[in-house]
Structure formats: structure tokens, C-alpha cells
Write an enzyme that holds these catalytic residues in place. Structure first.
Site, PDB file in Angstrom:
ATOM      1  NE  ARG A 137     -27.898 156.548  35.304  1.00 33.27           N
ATOM      2  CZ  ARG A 137     -28.327 157.811  35.424  1.00 33.27           C
ATOM      3  NH1 ARG A 137     -29.191 158.120  36.372  1.00 33.27           N
ATOM      4  NH2 ARG A 137     -27.885 158.754  34.608  1.00 33.27           N
ATOM      5  CE1 TYR A 149     -31.378 162.519  33.802  1.00 34.51           C
ATOM      6  CE2 TYR A 149     -31.351 160.147  33.462  1.00 34.51           C
ATOM      7  CZ  TYR A 149     -31.168 161.235  34.288  1.00 34.51           C
ATOM      8  OH  TYR A 149     -30.749 161.039  35.571  1.00 34.51           O
ATOM      9  CG  ASP A 188     -32.949 157.497  35.683  1.00 35.86           C
ATOM     10  OD1 ASP A 188     -34.181 157.328  35.688  1.00 35.86           O
ATOM     11  OD2 ASP A 188     -32.394 158.529  36.112  1.00 35.86           O
ATOM     12  CG  HIS A 198     -35.007 161.329  34.361  1.00 34.46           C
ATOM     13  ND1 HIS A 198     -35.493 162.605  34.241  1.00 34.46           N
ATOM     14  CD2 HIS A 198     -34.135 161.360  35.384  1.00 34.46           C
ATOM     15  CE1 HIS A 198     -34.935 163.391  35.138  1.00 34.46           C
ATOM     16  NE2 HIS A 198     -34.096 162.654  35.859  1.00 34.46           N
ATOM     17  CD  GLU A 254     -32.627 156.392  39.038  1.00 35.51           C
ATOM     18  OE1 GLU A 254     -32.679 157.619  39.276  1.00 35.51           O
ATOM     19  OE2 GLU A 254     -31.569 155.800  38.796  1.00 35.51           O
ATOM     20  CD  GLU A 275     -34.163 161.209  40.598  1.00 38.14           C
ATOM     21  OE1 GLU A 275     -33.963 162.165  39.832  1.00 38.14           O
ATOM     22  OE2 GLU A 275     -33.550 160.135  40.514  1.00 38.14           O
ATOM     23  NE  ARG A 286     -32.043 155.897  42.964  1.00 38.38           N
ATOM     24  CZ  ARG A 286     -31.725 157.107  42.510  1.00 38.38           C
ATOM     25  NH1 ARG A 286     -32.637 157.888  41.949  1.00 38.38           N
ATOM     26  NH2 ARG A 286     -30.494 157.552  42.595  1.00 38.38           N
ATOM     27  CD  GLU A 338     -27.664 158.818  40.950  1.00 38.95           C
ATOM     28  OE1 GLU A 338     -27.706 159.034  39.730  1.00 38.95           O
ATOM     29  OE2 GLU A 338     -28.562 159.183  41.744  1.00 38.95           O
ATOM     30  CD1 TRP A 379     -35.978 166.460  30.432  1.00 37.87           C
ATOM     31  CD2 TRP A 379     -35.432 166.563  32.590  1.00 37.87           C
ATOM     32  NE1 TRP A 379     -34.601 166.384  30.503  1.00 37.87           N
ATOM     33  CE2 TRP A 379     -34.245 166.436  31.845  1.00 37.87           C
ATOM     34  CE3 TRP A 379     -35.334 166.603  33.985  1.00 37.87           C
ATOM     35  CZ2 TRP A 379     -32.961 166.379  32.425  1.00 37.87           C
ATOM     36  CZ3 TRP A 379     -34.085 166.563  34.566  1.00 37.87           C
ATOM     37  CH2 TRP A 379     -32.908 166.453  33.795  1.00 37.87           C
TER      38      TRP A 379
END
Length: 405
Positions: free
Chosen positions: A147, A159, A212, A214, A238, A264, A285, A341, A405
Site C-alpha cells: 500500500r 493520513y 487508501d 480513508h 480502499e 473496516e 474489509r 493487511e 477522517w
């Protein structure tokens, strides 16, 4: 055999973990992870006050019945606190069943579907070149997927980028109040295509790359990003956008062929049902700690398999080695597993508390054959590291508007 006691431990070897120990009258015990980052004491109290009294005296082998009892047997279903509590109990019960049977949990789940569990590593840099240098190190270590995250010029923090911190434990550790970070989509768009163009130029097909976002982008911005990244053939993009409205991903999917990964923060199969059955994502995920444990994850994985969606469990440092072990047993035995991950096994303090014999070889985990989950928890060592209130950051647009976030 009956459940005689349930103990809840909150420890901080660099960051907070909530660990559950289910003890039987025959001396066999099991371990589970109930960590909810930034809300650790909420789930610890839920377990102590509302779960423990209901399970003393029950048969620990009735895993599915206990799972449904804790899920269906309450009026206030779902949510991160409830599902993390269920998850920890569920992991502990699978751990007990494996120890009683003398078998690793993956054997109870149907046995191995593969020789080892393929991982993706993180390459996080202050500049594009720094990121690519770290990616090169990951590839040299045997990782076939990496990643890529790079600091965004013009923003004070980005991030996934460690900055002056040595690891994720130091980066996301003890923050008594939530730090605030700025976000700019336009500055981000200036960076990301260049990052992957240079990665393609430097590495060619030596590894698969991931990224990612995020959840920082609106759906149409995510669609635009996915289209910009198509030439670089990402393994997946992601968390491009928040999907509380799951139809957000219908819009993204219709505009790009870049594979999409999400989930996630999801707690149950209901959070991702539409995404999966409409094939708006390619990887789910969810994490065992946050989605109802091994039992909850099996329900999601089996449903996803019908729609050609693969699993790619979350592997953040706020999930303890107990959760990671649960993922390994799921991953090795789940036919539609995609990738896991991996951010390491934790700092030295963490490794002194959670002990296991999982082996990292050539970018893969070789799963332990120890009975149960294969993790031990040192209570005396854990007691050395007291809980410290901590928060994840808050994000704002450059004009001060609160953002994802």
C-alpha cells in the site's frame, strides 16, 4: 463444561487494547479482542456490566447460540460497542473449542484452502521518492503487494504517514484530546496520480499496489480518482468514500474499473449487504473484532462468495494480536480470501504481552498449528501498562468545515 468466569483487561503497551478471557470450570480458557479505538472503556464496561452476568454457567461449546443470544437477545442491536463485545466472547469460545479438540481453529472451520496467508505491507513516505524507497524495502523483504501513501504537499499532516514517529504505535498512541488535521481534495489529486505513475515506472510488475483514501472523497470525486488510477492497475482502492448510503458506490462503480475495497468500520453483514449483492465492491474489509468475531466474519465471507467478492480483513495496529490470529485462521480456511493487511506484530511491549508462534515468510503468514487461536496473554506483563485515554484525529476542510477522517 460451563463458563465459570469472564475477565476483562485494558492495557496500554503503546496504545490501548481490551482483552477478554473466558474461563471454564475445567480450567480451559479462551481469549478475545474487544478493542474499539478511542472508546475502549465503553466496550469494557459493556462486557463487565451487561455480558458477563448473562454467560456465567452457560456451555461454552454453544458458540452459535451464544452469538445469537448476545445479538438477537437484546433490543439495541448492532453498533461498534455491542459487536466488539460479541466478537471478543466469540473468539474466546472458538479458542476454547480448539483447545478442547486439540486442533487449531482453522481445522474447525474446514481446514486449509492455501499454504499461507498473503499480506500487503505499508509504504508511507514524506515524499513520493521516500514512499517508493520504502516500497522497495517491502518488495525486497518478499511482499508481493504494497500500500502506497505519501504526504500531501501543503497539508501539515497526511493520513498514514508516520512523520517523525517510529511506528504506528507511536503515531496513533496516547492522545488525550483529538488532534485536528486539514484536508484538501485538490491538493490530494495533484499528488496521487504522480505517485502511482512513478511507482509503475520504477517497479513495473514486480508487485501489486494499493491505496487508501480513508473516506475523504465524495462519490463523484472517488469516481474521478478511480478513473485517473486505471492505467496503474491497482489491486484495489480502499475506502474511497463513506458508504453509510451504500448506493454511493453504485455511482463510483459505474465510472471506473479500478477495484474497490470497503468495510473496516462495518459491524454486521447488514452494513455491507447491498454493496456485496450489487457487486459494487470487490473486497470486503471487515475486522473480526468489529464485526462479531469469527462467527460474524464467516457469515459475511460466505455471503460475499456468492457475489465474487473477496475478503481483505482490516489489519490496523488498534487490533490486538488475538484479532490478527483470528484473521489468520479465517483467511487460511476461507475460499474467497483475497489478501490481509499487515503492519507488523506490534512493538516490543505488545509482543511481551501477546505471545504467539505465527511466522512471517516471504510476505506470507504461516498459521500456527497450536490448539485454539495459538495466542497467549501475559496478565502480569499487561498490568505494567495502564490505560490512557486516547483519540483518533478529527479532519476539517481548509475553511474549517468538519470532514470525514
Amino acid at each position: 463444561m460451563i463458563i465459570q468466569d469472564i475477565k476483562v483487561f485494558v492495557t496500554n503497551p503503546g496504545r490501548n487494547f481490551v482483552t477478554v478471557k473466558v474461563i471454564t470450570d475445567e480450567g480451559v480458557y479462551g481469549l478475545g479482542d474487544a478493542t474499539v479505538n478511542g472508546r475502549e472503556m465503553a466496550v469494557a464496561t459493556y462486557l463487565e456490566e451487561h455480558v458477563k452476568p448473562c454467560l456465567i454457567g452457560r456451555d461454552p461449546h454453544k458458540i452459535e447460540d451464544i452469538w445469537q443470544y448476545l445479538y438477537m437477545g437484546v433490543y439495541w442491536r448492532r453498533g461498534p460497542i455491542t459487536m466488539a463485545a460479541i466478537a471478543a466472547i466469540d473468539m474466546a469460545l472458538w479458542d476454547i473449542k480448539g483447545k478442547v479438540a486439540g486442533l487449531p481453529v482453522y481445522q474447525l472451520l474446514g481446514g486449509k484452502c492455501r499454504d499461507g496467508v498473503t499480506l500487503y505491507a505499508h509504504a508511507n513516505g514524506e515524499t513520493i521518492e521516500d514512499t517508493l524507497d520504502k516500497a522497495a524495502q517491502c518488495i525486497e523483504q518478499g511482499f508481493s503487494a504494497v500500500r502506497l501513501q505519501s504526504a500531501i504537499p501543503g497539508l501539515s499532516e497526511t493520513y498514514g504517514v508516520l512523520g517523525d514517529k517510529k511506528d504506528y504505535f507511536e503515531l496513533q498512541g496516547n492522545r488525550p484530546l483529538p488532534p485536528e488535521q486539514d484536508w484538501s481534495t485538490s491538493k490530494y489529486f495533484d499528488l496521487v496520480p504522480e505517485l502511482f505513475a512513478k511507482a509503475k515506472e520504477r517497479f513495473g510488475n514486480k508487485a501489486k499496489f494499493l491505496h487508501d483514501t480513508h473516506s475523504r472523497l465524495t462519490p463523484i470525486e472517488s469516481a474521478k480518482l478511480g478513473k485517473m488510477l486505471e492505467p496503474y492497475n491497482l489491486m484495489f482502492l480502499e475506502d474511497a468514500s463513506i458508504a453509510e448510503n451504500q448506493e454511493n458506490y453504485k455511482l463510483i462503480r459505474h465510472h471506473t474499473t479500478t477495484p474497490l475495497a470497503l468495510g473496516e468500520t462495518y459491524n454486521t453483514i447488514w452494513d455491507c449487504k447491498d454493496l456485496i449483492q450489487n457487486q459494487w465492491i470487490d473486497y470486503i474489509r471487515s475486522a473480526a473484532t468489529h464485526a462479531g468475531g469469527i462467527t460474524g466474519m464467516k457469515k459475511i465471507a460466505d455471503f460475499a462468495a456468492v457475489y465474487n467478492v473477496r475478503t481483505a480483513p482490516h489489519g490496523a495496529p488498534d487490533l490486538s494480536p488475538i484479532c490478527f490470529a483470528a484473521h489468520m485462521h479465517l483467511n487460511i480456511s476461507t475460499h474467497n480470501f483475497g489478501i490481509q493487511e499487515f503492519v507488523g506484530f506490534g512493538n516490543e511491549e505488545c509482543q511481551s504481552i501477546f505471545k504467539h508462534d505465527m511466522k512471517l515468510e516471504n510476505g506470507m503468514i504461516l498459521v500456527s498449528d497450536a490448539p485454539g487461536l495459538g495466542v497467549e496473554f501475559d496478565e502480569q506483563e499487561a498490568a505494567k501498562y495502564e490505560y490512557k485515554r486516547s483519540y483518533l484525529p478529527v479532519s476539517r476542510l481548509e475553511d474549517g468545515t468538519l470532514w470525514h477522517w
